[in-house]
Design an enzyme around this catalytic site. Structure first.
Site, PDB file in Angstrom:
ATOM      1  CB  CYS A 100      -1.938  10.132   7.073  1.00 11.16           C
ATOM      2  SG  CYS A 100      -2.484  11.643   6.235  1.00 11.16           S
ATOM      3  CB  CYS A 103      -5.498  12.042   3.115  1.00 14.69           C
ATOM      4  SG  CYS A 103      -3.923  12.933   3.085  1.00 14.69           S
ATOM      5  CB  SER A 104      -3.954   7.705   2.418  1.00 15.74           C
ATOM      6  OG  SER A 104      -3.813   8.464   1.229  1.00 15.74           O
ATOM      7  CB  CYS A 105       0.686  11.191   4.227  1.00 13.23           C
ATOM      8  SG  CYS A 105      -0.152  12.558   3.421  1.00 13.23           S
TER       9      CYS A 105
HETATM   10 FE    FE Z   1      -2.296  11.922   3.947  1.00 13.87          FE
END
Ligand code: FE
Length: 201
Positions: A100, A103-105
């Protein structure tokens, strides 16, 4: 008087945002608790079992590649409210790596919480610029001629990798196969191998 540690700016912003959503009736404390409980249930063992079933069952594999969300739900995973899950099939010619960039998907419902490195700026940027160098740092060497496709997980679509079934696993049961598949394999930074079973034994 006890010293109060200052909260990181991101925590303060999040609290304000949640409070605003609650005031407007967009969500309730119960909604948040329900979502947290669902996320806490996410576990790489679930994704690993999905992969093992896909290796054993052509119909299950077809469903998984067509509709990851439906495949997860067929295994009893609640995907309510989660973004769609897509599954990317590795082939002898093509390897997938998930990132991602923003971010952190991450497909938490089926592989749990993302590791710290997945959220790091280093991984988010380098996975795109120099995926082979990143793979090498994870100890993953792809055979000559294999292409690497880097895929961005987003708020709208979460991805996981269906790795190639490794040689030496012929005749193995679903449980035996599940045991050699790791979280990192499903992100694409590592590859399952039959040797893992010997290492675990
Ligand atoms: Fe993300």
């Amino acid at each position: 008087m006890s010293a109060k540690l200052p909260l990181p700016e991101s925590v303060e912003l999040l609290e304000k945002f949640v409070t605003a959503l609650q005031r407007r009736g967009v969500l309730t404390e119960a909604d948040i608790e329900r979502r947290k409980a669902l996320t806490d249930e996410g576990n790489p063992a679930t994704g690993a079992r999905m992969i093992a079933r896909a290796w054993l069952d052509p119909d299950g594999r077809a469903l998984m590649l067509r509709d990851g969300t439906a495949a997860a739900e067929a295994m009893g995973v609640s995907m309510a409210g989660a973004p769609p899950l897509g599954v990317l099939e590795n082939t002898p010619e093509l390897h997938h790596l998930i990132v991602c960039t923003l971010c952190s998907c991450y497909p938490r419902a089926v592989i749990g919480y993302p590791p710290h490195w997945y959220k790091s700026f280093a991984y988010r940027s380098r996975a795109v610029r120099e995926p082979r160098a990143v793979l090498a740092e994870f100890g993953t060497a792809l055979p000559e001629g294999v292409r690497v496709r880097v895929v961005d997980s987003t708020a709208d679509y979460r991805w996981m990798v269906l790795p190639l079934r490794p040689p030496g696993t012929e005749g193995w049961s679903e449980d035996e196969l599940t045991a050699i598949i790791t979280r990192d394999d499903m992100v694409g930074v590592s590859l399952p191998s039959a040797e893992r079973r010997q290492q675990a034994a």
